[in-house]
Scaffold this active site. Structure first.
Site: not given
Length: 774
Positions: A670, A712
């Site tokens: 939310h 990465h």
């Protein structure tokens, strides 16, 4: 007597020695033996620092070449077959799990192409750990040459008796995950794992270890019932070993454990419990009351997460309160957590302003602090009178300094209105305007912001910093780099370009250097993951923006580009979280100050003709309080408001992007939606695409770019691999929602792998564009 203790020490060395050694090994510039020798030298040096400071309880096995959780993955044989099948040397197998490995077939050996294991944030820190990845049929076997035993003996040979540190079995499994295609709940393997711990503890005892620190930091979480229930059988078994095993001190940190207090009776057979009294001093009374009759309390009163000097008066009061209840023999003065999260030593900082330097304490200095506090409560204040007086003067100097308070900043904060947090129109109106002004194809491609920081860039930046080249010469160099990066992107046929950020040393430091209220160090490096180190700026006072920070470079990039250009900013929460923040005002105050400074920058970028502006918030999740409830909601409210305050000042036709790390966002989705960014990009390549289901469940209307490959690792994903990822994503997202981008910025990568990966990414996007064309 009250002992002093350190829970862990930084690994990198004073001059980032470990970073240099590991990267040299990866680049075939030093041998495996040379790498291992450098690790041994650093361990010895760090033990000596603590011994010379007078620390009573010194840790071992806190060193790792990449990550301490990855060490335990290898220690207990939790190695997926995709890594073990090649018969690699253990060192290379270890690094393959940490960073991936891609090698062509050679001399009769088959080609190797494996991505790294998933890497996520260590609780709410900026450190990343490698996630244990289990199979349904997972078994565990202690390594034949256990690292904790080997390093204990190494310290012993060097004349230092240490307390080995190991990650506890409940935390190891709670932090683990099932491998792709597997269905097990990792904690269900607790009974299978415990024999390996029993064997390890027995071997440590045989080696001469009298005490072991066993970290169970998951006790600060709202634990799943299965994890909570696992503590009783696990520690009854480990605690029943008696004289055949060392005494165990169970360590927690980064939060309180009061909500899991019912677990403590199951731990009464252990020697003691460590708690973080910096983050949560209020838990002291409850924890003391829950200890067994002979257990010790390790009181974490020296901050392992921030760089401010310990207030000796306040720390001594906490320790003395514990002593009143337990006695001196049952209290240990300790760092709140491992010192992994702070820089190595303040002694390296030769150019810091004398006033603020006096307020700081890094790892070496914190080892001295625990000794002073322990001596003060053991022998009395007179025994450390000089140190206490100097400390009190430092604390008072900081509290009364004029540089911490700016009346104009406070006045502007007081004038912030609710309307300043809202865009002019809803997303449907905005996206219609943006479609006209930006005109992008289906499956638009972009990158997250940075491109490789080459050796030449670092050399020129260093020359400029030292005054060896003029500002005009440096600006010419930066413009040349921008032109080249724009040309490369146009040749790759990316849709939304970036200027590559050649002028930026770090995504937070760069902005901090252009804001008031910050100070900077020269050698205060902190490990983020693997060999990656960051040098967090330090917030010492109220924050404001004296002048535009990025407009010049972005405006130049637009002038040499034929496609839309993104302006790149770091968001207020990330600027806050990836700095060492003030501890004398609430972080929400600091976030709002940063938001106001960034709001000015966003508006100036739009005025300069930048129609796409990305305000990165990779640290948004990192700042999330570890437990659900009121504190988490309060954090999300002020964090979301800060982002919206920073970005809501533009017109509908300007597209606001944001990037954040890790897809573990279901429990606060939310708030992600409430950011009201037009486009989100998220680090997602190592995560299960099913995590994107939340976008369906919440009927998320705006655009999203889940990362399609891991930055990465130097590994180059194939075009088909990216297509497979996009197919997975389209099970949960609409074609008109989906952007195609890497996981994160490309700063740490090299150009050949970057071009190859982006070529495959663009080709995959074009194939899907054709497939879904109307």
């Amino acid at each position: 007597m009250v002992q002093s203790s350190v829970l862990g020490f930084p690994r990198m060395g004073r001059l980032r020695d470990l970073k240099k050694a590991t990267e040299a090994y990866w680049g075939d510039k030093i041998s495996r033996d040379e790498l291992l020798a450098e690790g041994k030298r650093l361990r010895s040096e760090h033990w000596k620092i603590q011994k010379d400071a007078g620390v009573d309880v010194i840790p071992s096995n806190d060193f790792a070449f990449y990550d301490q959780v990855l060490d335990h993955i290898q220690l207990f044989g939790v190695i997926p077959e995709r890594y073990s099948k090649y018969g690699l040397h253990p060192v290379d197998e270890y690094f393959a799990m940490g960073r991936g490995l891609q090698k062509p077939a050679k001399d009769g050996q088959e080609a190797i192409d494996v991505p790294s294991l998933e890497m996520v944030k260590w609780f709410d820190s900026n450190y990343h750990y490698v996630k244990p990845t289990l199979q349904d049929t997972q078994t565990f076997k202690l390594n034949a040459d256990p690292k904790p035993v080997r390093e204990f003996l190494e310290a012993k040979e060097a004349g230092v008796v240490t307390r080995p540190v190991i990650l506890g079995p409940v935390s190891f499994l709670t932090l683990a995950k099932a491998d792709r295609g597997q269905t097990l709940d990792p904690i269900s393997k607790i009974d299978a794992l415990l024999p390996a711990y029993v064997e390890l503890l027995t071997k440590l005892k045989e080696a001469g270890a009298t005490d072991v620190q066993i970290d169970e930091p998951v006790l600060v979480f709202d634990l799943p019932e299965k994890s909570k229930a696992a503590f009783k059988p696990a520690y009854e078994k480990l605690g029943s070993l008696g004289a055949s095993a060392p005494r165990l001190l169970l360590a927690t940190y980064f939060g309180d454990i009061v909500h899991n207090i019912e677990v403590l009776p199951a731990l009464h057979s252990l020697h003691g419990i460590h708690v973080d009294l910096v983050r949560h001093p209020e838990q002291l009374d409850t924890i003391v009351g829950a200890l067994g009759p002979n257990q010790v309390l390790s009181a974490g009163v020296v901050d392992g997460r921030n760089i401010w000097k310990t207030n000796f008066k306040a720390a001594i009061e906490k320790v003395e309160l514990a002593i009143q209840k337990l006695g001196k023999d049952r209290v240990i003065v300790a760092t709140s957590s491992s010192l992994l999260h702070v820089p190595h030593t303040l002694a390296s900082e030769k150019t810091l302003d004398a006033e603020v330097r006096d307020w700081f304490s890094f790892a070496v200095e914190k080892t001295a602090e625990v000794v002073v506090i322990a001596k003060a409560v053991t022998e009395g204040p007179a025994a450390v009178k000089e140190q206490l007086e100097a400390n009190a003067a430092s604390v008072q100097s900081r509290a009364s300094s004029k540089r911490t308070n700016d009346p104009q900043v406070k006045e502007r904060q007081a004038a912030v209105s609710d309307a300043m947090h809202n865009r002019k129109s809803e997303f449907t109106t905005r996206i219609a305007e943006q479609s006209k002004s930006i005109n992008l194809p289906l499956f638009p491609t972009t990158t997250i912001g940075s491109f490789p920081q080459t050796k030449e860039i670092r050399i020129q930046r260093n020359k400029f910093t030292k005054g060896e080249i003029t500002p005009a010469e440096y600006e010419q160099f930066i413009e040349k780099e921008i032109r080249e990066v724009v040309k490369i992107q146009e040749e790759l046929d990316l849709d939304v370009l970036v200027h590559g950020e050649p002028e930026r040393n770090d995504m937070v430091q760069y902005f901090g250097e252009r804001l008031t209220g910050y100070v900077f160090t020269t050698h205060a490096w902190v490990q983020s993951y693997g060999s990656r180190c960051v040098r967090p700026p330090i917030i010492v006072g109220d924050i404001s923006r004296p002048a535009p920070m990025t407009v010049k470079e972005s405006k130049y990039a637009v002038s040499v580009a034929n496609k839309p250009m993104k302006g790149m900013l770091t968001g207020p929460i990330t600027c806050l979280r990836w700095s060492f923040p003030r501890d004398d005002v609430h972080q929400s105050v600091q976030a709002q100050q940063l938001a106001l400074a960034l709001r000015d920058e966003v508006v100036d970028l739009e005025a300069a003709g930048i129609k796409v502006i990305q305000v990165d918030e990779p640290a948004l999740r990192e700042g999330l309080p570890l437990r659900a409830g009121t504190e988490r909601e309060k954090y999300l409210q002020w964090a979301v408001k800060a982002f919206r305050l920073a970005t809501a000042g533009v017109t509908d036709g300007t597209q606001i992007h944001s990037h954040f790390c890790y897809s573990e966002f279901q429990d606060f989705f939310h708030a992600i939606a409430a950011l009201d960014a037009d486009v989100l990009s998220i680090e997602n390549s190592k995560s299960d695409a099913k995590l994107l289901k939340v976008f369906i469940d919440e009927a998320y209307p705006r655009h999203i770019g889940p990362g399609v490959y891991d930055i990465h690792s130097p590994r180059v994903p194939s075009e088909q691999e990216i297509k497979d990822r996009l197919d997975e994503m389209l099970q949960y997202l609409r074609p008109d929602q989906l952007w195609v981008n890497p996981d994160c910025g490309l700063k740490t990568r090299q150009w050949p792998e970057t071009k190859a990966a982006l070529t495959n990414m663009v080709n995959a996007a074009k194939a899907f564009r054709q497939k879904y064309a109307k």
